[in-house]
Design a protein around this motif. Sequence first.
Motif, PDB file in Angstrom:
ATOM      1  N   LYS A 132     -18.232 -97.713   1.036  1.00 50.68           N
ATOM      2  CA  LYS A 132     -19.206 -98.598   0.399  1.00 50.68           C
ATOM      3  C   LYS A 132     -18.748 -99.106  -0.972  1.00 50.68           C
ATOM      4  O   LYS A 132     -19.539 -99.737  -1.688  1.00 50.68           O
ATOM      5  N   GLU A 133     -17.523 -98.850  -1.348  1.00 45.24           N
ATOM      6  CA  GLU A 133     -17.034 -99.273  -2.664  1.00 45.24           C
ATOM      7  C   GLU A 133     -17.124-100.784  -2.841  1.00 45.24           C
ATOM      8  O   GLU A 133     -17.444-101.268  -3.933  1.00 45.24           O
ATOM      9  N   ASP A 135     -19.257-102.887  -1.492  1.00 41.39           N
ATOM     10  CA  ASP A 135     -20.653-103.273  -1.730  1.00 41.39           C
ATOM     11  C   ASP A 135     -21.014-103.082  -3.199  1.00 41.39           C
ATOM     12  O   ASP A 135     -21.705-103.919  -3.798  1.00 41.39           O
ATOM     13  N   GLU A 136     -20.564-101.983  -3.768  1.00 41.80           N
ATOM     14  CA  GLU A 136     -20.831-101.709  -5.181  1.00 41.80           C
ATOM     15  C   GLU A 136     -20.159-102.743  -6.067  1.00 41.80           C
ATOM     16  O   GLU A 136     -20.727-103.181  -7.070  1.00 41.80           O
ATOM     17  N   GLU A 137     -18.947-103.153  -5.693  1.00 42.80           N
ATOM     18  CA  GLU A 137     -18.217-104.154  -6.470  1.00 42.80           C
ATOM     19  C   GLU A 137     -18.917-105.505  -6.400  1.00 42.80           C
ATOM     20  O   GLU A 137     -19.014-106.225  -7.405  1.00 42.80           O
ATOM     21  N   GLY A 139     -22.094-106.004  -5.995  1.00 40.79           N
ATOM     22  CA  GLY A 139     -23.304-105.928  -6.807  1.00 40.79           C
ATOM     23  C   GLY A 139     -23.013-105.933  -8.292  1.00 40.79           C
ATOM     24  O   GLY A 139     -23.828-106.412  -9.092  1.00 40.79           O
ATOM     25  N   ARG A 140     -21.839-105.423  -8.655  1.00 42.22           N
ATOM     26  CA  ARG A 140     -21.487-105.338 -10.082  1.00 42.22           C
ATOM     27  C   ARG A 140     -21.096-106.684 -10.662  1.00 42.22           C
ATOM     28  O   ARG A 140     -21.440-107.010 -11.797  1.00 42.22           O
ATOM     29  N   LYS A 142     -21.154-110.581  -9.386  1.00 36.42           N
ATOM     30  CA  LYS A 142     -21.441-111.620  -8.397  1.00 36.42           C
ATOM     31  C   LYS A 142     -20.774-112.950  -8.733  1.00 36.42           C
ATOM     32  O   LYS A 142     -20.877-113.907  -7.966  1.00 36.42           O
ATOM     33  N   HIS A 193     -21.478-102.121   9.042  1.00 35.86           N
ATOM     34  CA  HIS A 193     -22.216-102.864   8.020  1.00 35.86           C
ATOM     35  C   HIS A 193     -21.892-104.357   8.060  1.00 35.86           C
ATOM     36  O   HIS A 193     -22.775-105.200   7.878  1.00 35.86           O
TER      37      HIS A 193
END
Length: 270
Positions: A132-133, A135-137, A139-140, A142, A193
């Motif tokens: 999930k890294e 996805d975090e990137e 969100g951090r 955009k 996902h």
Amino acid sequence: MTIFGDIKQLAHPYHLINLSLSLSFLVSRYVPGLCEVIFPAEQCGELTMWESEILFFLLVIVMFRSRKHGSRNMIAYISVFNMYAKVCSGLLWFSADPVYGIIYIILVVIHFLIVGEPVYQGPEKVLYFQGKEFDEELGRDKQCVWFMTFFTSWSPACSNLAPIFAKLSAEYSLDNLKFGKIDVGRYPEAAKHYHINDTTFSLQLPTISLFKGGKEIERRPCLNAQAKFQKFYFTEDNIKAAFDMNNLYMECQKVLETKKGKKEEHIKSE
């Protein structure tokens, strides 16, 4: 890659041994002297009906997969052939003698572990994500545009795309235009996902996706009007055209220049 480049790459020990393992059963059956050592004399020089059916099935599978995996160079076709030919050779060796089958599997495993597949050695700017890294990137940040490749280590088509994707990353990478990869074979939750089929007969390996504003806006291969995956050839020119990479690069470059100009004006005003 030119035909001479393909031949040079095929001369690598990995491909030579791989091809030898793939053809080992046929060679053993038809080479005089060698065949008599391994098989009864009456079996030399000919195949049984079942063995012929296995090889015919191999031919059909290789032709089908070569059309579907999205590449048109010699290395790609030979890689697909080797993958399925080794499975068929394993069945044939086991049918001849279980001991031969076990020895064959041991040789295949040793080859896989000791003789590594040749990899691209040129410049690249690719980030590798786990689970999930990514996805975090997203969100951090955009504001960043991402080109992502979803791949598996066992897929010949993915291996053939790797040097092309690396070259593109070195050519187009910017602070706000980045390239990444996720191994969906190791992280199946990422495949689920992003709705990517990661099975052996998948038509989605590899997949390149373009993310902009934190959302996926384009991918190849993609579905057509009949909800079937369109065949996509992963060549450098095709990828550039499909994602309009030259214009995207200029857009991202303008954004950076605008930000830089505003920053310089702010410093001067202070």
